[in-house]
Structure formats: structure tokens, C-alpha cells
Scaffold this active site. Structure first.
Site, PDB file in Angstrom:
ATOM      1  N   SER A 178      35.977  45.174  45.780  1.00  8.92           N
ATOM      2  CA  SER A 178      37.025  44.668  45.149  1.00  8.92           C
ATOM      3  C   SER A 178      36.515  44.477  43.235  1.00  8.92           C
ATOM      4  CB  SER A 178      37.546  43.591  46.034  1.00  8.92           C
ATOM      5  OG  SER A 178      38.493  42.697  45.262  1.00  8.92           O
ATOM      6  N   PRO A 179      37.017  44.176  42.910  1.00  7.47           N
ATOM      7  CA  PRO A 179      36.814  43.919  41.242  1.00  7.47           C
ATOM      8  C   PRO A 179      36.573  42.329  41.206  1.00  7.47           C
ATOM      9  CG  PRO A 179      39.339  43.648  40.994  1.00  7.47           C
ATOM     10  CD  PRO A 179      38.214  44.842  42.545  1.00  7.47           C
ATOM     11  N   CYS A 201      34.190  39.650  38.657  1.00  8.02           N
ATOM     12  CA  CYS A 201      33.415  38.965  37.932  1.00  8.02           C
ATOM     13  C   CYS A 201      32.382  38.352  37.369  1.00  8.02           C
ATOM     14  CB  CYS A 201      34.054  37.575  36.851  1.00  8.02           C
ATOM     15  SG  CYS A 201      36.041  38.764  36.366  1.00  8.02           S
ATOM     16  N   GLN A 216      38.683  48.009  36.219  1.00 12.62           N
ATOM     17  CA  GLN A 216      39.261  47.400  36.315  1.00 12.62           C
ATOM     18  C   GLN A 216      40.081  47.066  34.807  1.00 12.62           C
ATOM     19  OE1 GLN A 216      39.500  43.349  37.675  1.00 12.62           O
ATOM     20  NE2 GLN A 216      41.806  43.927  39.017  1.00 12.62           N
ATOM     21  N   TYR A 245      46.978  36.748  35.125  1.00 12.67           N
ATOM     22  CA  TYR A 245      46.504  37.297  33.410  1.00 12.67           C
ATOM     23  C   TYR A 245      47.624  37.831  33.186  1.00 12.67           C
ATOM     24  CZ  TYR A 245      41.798  35.548  36.164  1.00 12.67           C
ATOM     25  OH  TYR A 245      40.985  34.665  36.416  1.00 12.67           O
TER      26      TYR A 245
HETATM   27  C1  FNR Z   1      37.026  37.638  42.142  1.00 17.04           C
HETATM   28  N1  FNR Z   1      37.840  38.439  42.493  1.00 17.04           N
HETATM   29  C2  FNR Z   1      38.460  38.893  41.401  1.00 17.04           C
HETATM   30  N2  FNR Z   1      39.425  39.668  41.169  1.00 17.04           N
HETATM   31  C3  FNR Z   1      39.881  41.320  39.905  1.00 17.04           C
HETATM   32  O1  FNR Z   1      41.339  41.644  40.296  1.00 17.04           O
HETATM   33  N3  FNR Z   1      39.235  40.343  39.107  1.00 17.04           N
HETATM   34  C4  FNR Z   1      37.810  39.699  39.328  1.00 17.04           C
HETATM   35  O2  FNR Z   1      37.816  40.335  38.322  1.00 17.04           O
HETATM   36  C5  FNR Z   1      37.659  39.435  39.489  1.00 17.04           C
HETATM   37  N4  FNR Z   1      36.661  38.664  39.652  1.00 17.04           N
HETATM   38  C6  FNR Z   1      36.168  37.673  40.790  1.00 17.04           C
HETATM   39  C7  FNR Z   1      35.130  36.829  40.643  1.00 17.04           C
HETATM   40  C8  FNR Z   1      34.449  36.359  41.970  1.00 17.04           C
HETATM   41  C9  FNR Z   1      33.351  35.751  41.677  1.00 17.04           C
HETATM   42  C10 FNR Z   1      34.838  36.376  43.214  1.00 17.04           C
HETATM   43  C11 FNR Z   1      34.540  35.908  44.207  1.00 17.04           C
HETATM   44  C12 FNR Z   1      36.584  37.255  43.323  1.00 17.04           C
HETATM   45  C13 FNR Z   1      38.922  38.283  43.442  1.00 17.04           C
HETATM   46  C14 FNR Z   1      38.791  40.029  44.475  1.00 17.04           C
HETATM   47  O3  FNR Z   1      38.692  40.754  43.557  1.00 17.04           O
HETATM   48  C15 FNR Z   1      39.013  39.034  45.916  1.00 17.04           C
HETATM   49  O4  FNR Z   1      40.569  39.810  45.660  1.00 17.04           O
HETATM   50  C16 FNR Z   1      39.150  37.727  46.820  1.00 17.04           C
HETATM   51  O5  FNR Z   1      37.693  37.592  46.706  1.00 17.04           O
HETATM   52  C17 FNR Z   1      39.394  37.934  47.863  1.00 17.04           C
HETATM   53  O6  FNR Z   1      38.808  39.233  48.299  1.00 17.04           O
HETATM   54  P1  FNR Z   1      37.840  38.667  49.646  1.00 17.04           P
HETATM   55  O7  FNR Z   1      36.620  37.570  48.532  1.00 17.04           O
HETATM   56  O8  FNR Z   1      37.887  37.423  50.458  1.00 17.04           O
HETATM   57  O9  FNR Z   1      36.654  39.948  50.174  1.00 17.04           O
END
Ligand code: FNR
Length: 351
Positions: free
Chosen positions: A23-24, A26, A100, A183
Site C-alpha cells: 500500500s502507498p 509516504c 500513486q 486530498y
Molecule cells: C499511509 N497511508 C497512505 N495512503 C495513501 O493512499 N497514500 C499515502 O501516501 C499514504 N501514506 C501513508 C504513510 C504511512 C506511514 C502510513 C502508516 C499509512 C495509508 C496506507 O496506505 C493504508 O491505507 C493504511 O495504513 C491502512 O492500512 P494498514 O496499515 O492497516 O495495513
């Protein structure tokens, strides 16, 4: 046979070797939008760990679309070469590189999370003036964002196209629009954020206009690549963007060439009320999958192999996006293979 380890064809050119996608996330660790050694080790270790695709963190299509000054970006031709190094290495492990593409709108210009995540005011170091669909700030203490004019909207759409062209030149094969988490795209979709009275606000057709224009612009550059979108299926707030509207939008996106819906939720308004628990976003993915008949991904508090396997076996989603569990364990996929008796090998060096 484990469903988590079944391959899936996304389109004629792209096939994924299993259902686990990074998953993306940051990293807030970039300077001027460029990836560096940190990003290289962060992404390549997950490719070595056997995820089938990596969706690189939110990568800004224009500099002021970054959440923080540490975000990745692809607003400049000079960024292309830096990403080529990443994508070519990712592909060596039979992993599909995705990106993304994002604009943070009114949620831009923040400090890095570990330094407080607060908004940096436009006249302070590392800050800039934010923009949005309307002039409503996310937090009361935030600066009021500038409401984008129609020509400014048009310019962002064009920049989204140029970013797509650069991403393709850089070797990315999946292009995911960040349409979630409050966003800029979501700032147009949600009636709680968008109070425009022109052709970009008011009715459902008007609120979805911006994202449909982005899709059309991106398609000018896309050939064999796959177009995905992450959406928040609900604002979790009264009179907000909801599942019904998400489904209607997904039907249109499907007709317009989007191949995967990555189903998340929330992030739009500060007064949201979410009951966060295991699998809490899976019912949204399930509903979209059933009603739209499109490939969907589930994400959010999925952290165990059997939990992921069950979501797929119940046909609630087709793909599993893993976030924090992959931060904790880059080799989650290999651990899952062992637990589910799938025939997946570690690299010879690690056997
Ligand atoms: C994220 N998430 C996130 N989502 C997204 O669409 N783009 C992004 O750049 C980010 N950045 C991001 C940074 C960090 C450090 C975290 C922990 C989360 C959300 C992420 O992709 C995911 O949807 C959520 O963390 C929920 O999934 P998990 O962590 O429970 O597996």
C-alpha cells in the site's frame, strides 16, 4: 490452493504473481521530490520480500501538491531518471512497480509527522499557500485555502497528464490516482468540502468532473500500463461523500478505463467518526466489487495471512493492500506462504 498466492491478470499486459500489494505509504524523506537511498532500500526490500506490486507513496504532480516538503514528486523531467533506478530494480524481483499520483490540496504544507504534522503557514520556512475546491480549511486553525479557478483546475489536470507521462518514462506500470483521504480529488468529491456553485460543484455530476478530467488526461499517455484509483468510500460524517456515490462513480470510472479500485475511507473532514477495527473497510470493497464488477482491493487493519486469505475466499475483494504490517515485516509474504502452504521460495541467497 491458497487464493492469496493465485496470480491475477489485470489487463493484457499486466499480471500479478499473488494478491498482496504494498500500500502507498509516504516516507517524508525526500528533498525536492527526489527518491534517495532510503526509498531504494524501503521499496526494494519489499520487492525482495515477494509482494506482487508496489504502489509507491503519494507522489506529487506539482510541488505545492506535496503534503510536506519531504514528499516525493514527479513535477519535473529531472525526476524521471531517479525513479528509473527504482523501477528497474523492482522488476528484477518479478514485482510490478506502481506509483500513486497525488495532490494534497488543502492538506498540503505540513510538517513531517515525527516533527508534529502541523500545518506550516505560507510565510514560514518549508510552507506554501494551499489550494482546494473551496475556501474551507481542514482544521479551524489552518490557513484558508485558495479556491481554485477554472483555469487553475485545468492547469492541474494538464500537470497530472505530464506527471503520468514522466511516470511511464520512469518505468512505472501501474498509475494510481490518489482520490482518497481528503486530498485534492476527494476535496472535489465531498459535498462537505466542495461548496462551489460552478460546473465543478453542487450536483454529483459536477463534483466528479475533476477526477473524470484527470482520467481523460492520463489516458492520453497510457498504453500498456494499468490505471487504478484509491477512493475513500465514505466520509464517515453526516451528509458527506458515501458508498452510494462511490459506487456510481466507480461504474463511470470503469467505463472510462480504470481497472482497479483501491478501497479506503475517511480523511476528508476533521469531525469524521470512524469505528476503526479489523477489516473495517472490507465491506466497502465487497459492495463495490459486487455492484460494479471491477477488480477491488481491500486495505486497513489486515495483518494476518489467514485474515487476508479469508477476505479473498469470501470474494469480498480481489487484492489485499498491506500497509503497516509490511513496515513491520518486509518478508510478510514469505511468512504467509509458509503458513498457507503455498509453494513460494525465498531467494537462493536466503534459502
Ligand atoms: C499511509 N497511508 C497512505 N495512503 C495513501 O493512499 N497514500 C499515502 O501516501 C499514504 N501514506 C501513508 C504513510 C504511512 C506511514 C502510513 C502508516 C499509512 C495509508 C496506507 O496506505 C493504508 O491505507 C493504511 O495504513 C491502512 O492500512 P494498514 O496499515 O492497516 O495495513
Amino acid at each position: 490452493m491458497s487464493k492469496l498466492f493465485e496470480s491475477i491478470n489485470i489487463n493484457e499486459s499486466i499480471s500479478l504473481k499473488n494478491r498482496i500489494i504494498m500500500s502507498p505509504m509516504c516516507q517524508y524523506s525526500s528533498e525536492d521530490g527526489f527518491p534517495n537511498d532510503w526509498h531504494f532500500q524501503h521499496y526494494i526490500s519489499r520487492a525482495v520480500g515477494n509482494v506482487s506490486a508496489i504502489i509507491q507513496e503519494a507522489t506529487a504532480v506539482v510541488a505545492e501538491g506535496r503534503i510536506s516538503y519531504g514528499d516525493l514528486g514527479i513535477w519535473n523531467d529531472e525526476h524521471i531518471e531517479a525513479y528509473q533506478k527504482l523501477t528497474s530494480e523492482i522488476k528484477k524481483y518479478n514485482c510490478v512497480p506502481g506509483i500513486q499520483l497525488a495532490h494534497a490540496g488543502r492538506k498540503a504544507s505540513t510538517e513531517k509527522p515525527w516533527l508534529g504534522h502541523n500545518q506550516i503557514k505560507s510565510d514560514e520556512k518549508n510552507g506554501w499557500k494551499t489550494v482546494s475546491s473551496s475556501n474551507l480549511p481542514f482544521n479551524e486553525s489552518d490557513e484558508v485555502p485558495l479556491e481554485l479557478s477554472v483555469s487553475e483546475i485545468d492547469n492541474i489536470v494538464k500537470e497530472w497528464g505530464k506527471a503520468t507521462e514522466r511516470a511511464i518514462k520512469a518505468g512505472f506500470e501501474i498509475l494510481e490516482i490518489h482520490g482518497a483521504h481528503g486530498y485534492l480529488v476527494h476535496q472535489f468529491l465531498s459535498p462537505l468540502i466542495n461548496n462551489r456553485t460552478d460546473e465543478y460543484g453542487g450536483s454529483f455530476e459536477n463534483r466528479i468532473r475533476f477526477v473524470l478530467e484527470i482520467v481523460e488526461e492520463m489516458k492520453k499517455y497510457i498504453t500498456t500500463q494499468s490505471l487504478w484509483i484509491r477512493l475513500s468510500a465514505s466520509d464517515w460524517a453526516e451528509n458527506g461523500w458515501n458508498l452510494e456515490e462511490t459506487i456510481e462513480l466507480c461504474k463511470i470510472l470503469k467505463q472510462n478505463g480504470v481497472e482497479v479500485i483501491d478501497v479506503s475511507s475517511g480523511g476528508g473532514v476533521s469531525h469524521q467518526k470512524i469505528d476503526v477495527k479489523k477489516n473495517y473497510q472490507v465491506p466497502f470493497a465487497n459492495e463495490i466489487k459486487n455492484q460494479v464488477k471491477i477488480i477491488t482491493g481491500a486495505v486497513g487493519l489486515i495483518f494476518e495471512p489467514k485474515q487476508a486469505e479469508k477476505i479473498l475466499n469470501n470474494s469480498e475483494a480481489d487484492l489485499i493492500f498491506l500497509g503497516r504490517e509490511l513496515l513491520r515485516d518486509p518478508y510478510f509474504v514469505l511468512r504467509a506462504a509458509k503458513e498457507l502452504n503455498a509453494d513460494v521460495k525465498w531467494l537462493p541467497q536466503y534459502e
